[in-house]
Write a protein that holds these residues in place. Structure first.
Motif, PDB file in Angstrom:
ATOM      1  N   GLU A   7      46.026  48.000  46.370  1.00  0.00           N
ATOM      2  CA  GLU A   7      46.828  47.996  45.201  1.00  0.00           C
ATOM      3  C   GLU A   7      46.439  46.610  44.555  1.00  0.00           C
ATOM      4  O   GLU A   7      46.443  46.863  43.274  1.00  0.00           O
ATOM      5  CB  GLU A   7      48.214  47.963  45.480  1.00  0.00           C
ATOM      6  CG  GLU A   7      48.896  46.866  45.932  1.00  0.00           C
ATOM      7  CD  GLU A   7      50.289  46.868  45.987  1.00  0.00           C
ATOM      8  OE1 GLU A   7      50.992  47.626  45.101  1.00  0.00           O
ATOM      9  OE2 GLU A   7      50.979  46.506  47.121  1.00  0.00           O
TER      10      GLU A   7
ATOM     11  N   LEU B 160      43.388  45.588  44.194  1.00  0.00           N
ATOM     12  CA  LEU B 160      42.270  45.934  43.295  1.00  0.00           C
ATOM     13  C   LEU B 160      42.460  46.563  41.903  1.00  0.00           C
ATOM     14  O   LEU B 160      41.736  46.328  41.117  1.00  0.00           O
ATOM     15  CB  LEU B 160      41.281  46.846  44.000  1.00  0.00           C
ATOM     16  CG  LEU B 160      40.668  46.456  45.257  1.00  0.00           C
ATOM     17  CD1 LEU B 160      39.977  47.577  46.268  1.00  0.00           C
ATOM     18  CD2 LEU B 160      39.832  45.273  45.135  1.00  0.00           C
ATOM     19  N   ALA B 161      43.419  47.315  41.699  1.00  0.00           N
ATOM     20  CA  ALA B 161      44.083  47.784  40.523  1.00  0.00           C
ATOM     21  C   ALA B 161      44.276  46.861  39.689  1.00  0.00           C
ATOM     22  O   ALA B 161      43.652  47.038  38.497  1.00  0.00           O
ATOM     23  CB  ALA B 161      45.367  48.875  40.629  1.00  0.00           C
ATOM     24  N   ASP B 162      44.856  45.710  39.888  1.00  0.00           N
ATOM     25  CA  ASP B 162      45.164  44.639  39.056  1.00  0.00           C
ATOM     26  C   ASP B 162      43.871  43.980  38.520  1.00  0.00           C
ATOM     27  O   ASP B 162      43.550  43.779  37.328  1.00  0.00           O
ATOM     28  CB  ASP B 162      46.044  43.609  39.526  1.00  0.00           C
ATOM     29  CG  ASP B 162      47.473  44.006  39.677  1.00  0.00           C
ATOM     30  OD1 ASP B 162      48.007  45.069  39.054  1.00  0.00           O
ATOM     31  OD2 ASP B 162      48.222  43.304  40.401  1.00  0.00           O
ATOM     32  N   ASP B 163      43.049  43.837  39.459  1.00  0.00           N
ATOM     33  CA  ASP B 163      41.723  43.155  39.093  1.00  0.00           C
ATOM     34  C   ASP B 163      41.014  44.303  38.167  1.00  0.00           C
ATOM     35  O   ASP B 163      40.221  43.838  37.309  1.00  0.00           O
ATOM     36  CB  ASP B 163      40.849  42.900  40.243  1.00  0.00           C
ATOM     37  CG  ASP B 163      41.239  41.777  41.125  1.00  0.00           C
ATOM     38  OD1 ASP B 163      42.280  41.040  40.416  1.00  0.00           O
ATOM     39  OD2 ASP B 163      40.898  41.580  42.353  1.00  0.00           O
ATOM     40  N   GLU B 164      40.869  45.497  38.463  1.00  0.00           N
ATOM     41  CA  GLU B 164      40.265  46.334  37.724  1.00  0.00           C
ATOM     42  C   GLU B 164      40.910  46.533  36.016  1.00  0.00           C
ATOM     43  O   GLU B 164      40.184  46.253  35.233  1.00  0.00           O
ATOM     44  CB  GLU B 164      40.296  47.703  38.230  1.00  0.00           C
ATOM     45  CG  GLU B 164      39.462  48.741  37.498  1.00  0.00           C
ATOM     46  CD  GLU B 164      37.927  48.576  37.566  1.00  0.00           C
ATOM     47  OE1 GLU B 164      37.364  49.025  36.618  1.00  0.00           O
ATOM     48  OE2 GLU B 164      37.488  47.961  38.524  1.00  0.00           O
ATOM     49  N   ILE B 165      42.210  46.271  36.162  1.00  0.00           N
ATOM     50  CA  ILE B 165      42.842  46.339  34.773  1.00  0.00           C
ATOM     51  C   ILE B 165      42.602  45.141  34.055  1.00  0.00           C
ATOM     52  O   ILE B 165      42.288  45.008  32.789  1.00  0.00           O
ATOM     53  CB  ILE B 165      44.274  46.511  34.954  1.00  0.00           C
ATOM     54  CG1 ILE B 165      44.569  47.707  35.348  1.00  0.00           C
ATOM     55  CG2 ILE B 165      44.937  46.403  33.562  1.00  0.00           C
ATOM     56  CD1 ILE B 165      45.880  48.311  35.852  1.00  0.00           C
ATOM     57  N   TYR B 166      42.665  43.862  34.819  1.00  0.00           N
ATOM     58  CA  TYR B 166      42.499  42.503  34.022  1.00  0.00           C
ATOM     59  C   TYR B 166      41.015  42.496  33.576  1.00  0.00           C
ATOM     60  O   TYR B 166      40.851  41.763  32.535  1.00  0.00           O
ATOM     61  CB  TYR B 166      43.166  41.371  35.158  1.00  0.00           C
ATOM     62  CG  TYR B 166      44.384  41.474  35.295  1.00  0.00           C
ATOM     63  CD1 TYR B 166      45.392  42.355  34.251  1.00  0.00           C
ATOM     64  CD2 TYR B 166      44.832  40.870  36.562  1.00  0.00           C
ATOM     65  CE1 TYR B 166      46.702  42.104  34.838  1.00  0.00           C
ATOM     66  CE2 TYR B 166      46.304  40.823  36.739  1.00  0.00           C
ATOM     67  CZ  TYR B 166      47.172  41.617  35.972  1.00  0.00           C
ATOM     68  OH  TYR B 166      48.615  41.411  36.159  1.00  0.00           O
ATOM     69  N   ASN B 167      40.328  43.005  34.322  1.00  0.00           N
ATOM     70  CA  ASN B 167      38.823  42.515  33.984  1.00  0.00           C
ATOM     71  C   ASN B 167      38.318  43.496  32.946  1.00  0.00           C
ATOM     72  O   ASN B 167      37.283  43.202  32.385  1.00  0.00           O
ATOM     73  CB  ASN B 167      37.948  42.899  35.310  1.00  0.00           C
ATOM     74  CG  ASN B 167      37.776  42.083  36.457  1.00  0.00           C
ATOM     75  OD1 ASN B 167      38.247  40.909  36.035  1.00  0.00           O
ATOM     76  ND2 ASN B 167      37.604  42.471  37.652  1.00  0.00           N
ATOM     77  N   ALA B 168      39.320  44.414  32.185  1.00  0.00           N
ATOM     78  CA  ALA B 168      38.972  45.106  31.128  1.00  0.00           C
ATOM     79  C   ALA B 168      39.353  43.942  29.798  1.00  0.00           C
ATOM     80  O   ALA B 168      39.025  44.545  28.856  1.00  0.00           O
ATOM     81  CB  ALA B 168      39.522  46.527  30.887  1.00  0.00           C
TER      82      ALA B 168
ATOM     83  N   LYS C 196      44.847  36.253  34.194  1.00  0.00           N
ATOM     84  CA  LYS C 196      44.104  36.028  35.234  1.00  0.00           C
ATOM     85  C   LYS C 196      43.261  34.771  34.884  1.00  0.00           C
ATOM     86  O   LYS C 196      43.074  34.575  33.758  1.00  0.00           O
ATOM     87  CB  LYS C 196      43.096  37.174  35.357  1.00  0.00           C
ATOM     88  CG  LYS C 196      42.011  37.201  36.465  1.00  0.00           C
ATOM     89  CD  LYS C 196      41.285  38.404  36.716  1.00  0.00           C
ATOM     90  CE  LYS C 196      40.191  38.165  37.783  1.00  0.00           C
ATOM     91  NZ  LYS C 196      39.669  39.375  38.050  1.00  0.00           N
TER      92      LYS C 196
END
Length: 145
Positions: free
Chosen positions: A62, A64-72, A140
């Motif tokens: 889970e 990784l989901a935050d990282d994916e969203i924040y990296n956008a 982040k």
């Protein structure tokens, strides 16, 4: 549907089948026609597969989901402009944590807890960082190169 596709491509067939069943349930309830991708994914799954809830797998990844969203989110260059160490009686900062004020080139301020962002809390004033902001809050942060 995308989750089922990823799971099937990684040969996590029981979990992929679980997700496909969820998709079919939602589409049936709304009287929607299943997309062709449903059939394509279904053909990847062996016939004797028993569906298995992927919740345990999702819990393990889970973060990784935050990282994916924040990296956008776009990065903003900021500078550390204030270092607050709360006193024993200060209740504004939960758990009596260090807080930094970061300021961007337009004068907008953002507050972070450096420890929560995995940043050394003892860095000096003027330290340059890159942050990602959502709803006016830094979600982040990392040191600038």
């Amino acid at each position: 549907m995308s989750l089922a596709d990823v799971l099937a491509s990684r040969e996590a067939f029981p979990q992929a089948l679980f997700e496909l069943k969820k998709v079919k349930e939602i589409y049936s309830q709304n009287e929607w026609h299943l997309p062709s991708k449903y059939e394509t994914i279904g053909k990847m799954i062996p016939k004797d597969t028993v569906a298995d809830n992927p919740e345990k797998l999702y819990r393990r990844v889970e973060y990784l989901a935050d990282d994916e969203i924040y990296n956008a989110l776009p990065e903003i260059e900021v500078t550390k402009t204030y270092h607050k160490i709360p006193s024993e009686t200060d209740t504004r900062f939960r758990n009596n944590k260090i807080a930094w004020r970061l300021t961007d080139s337009n004068g907008h301020n953002f507050w972070i807890n450096p420890g929560r962002m995995r940043i050394n809390p003892d860095l000096p004033m003027g330290t340059r960082l890159k942050i990602r902001v959502f709803n006016g809050k830094a979600v982040k942060a990392k040191l600038s190169e």
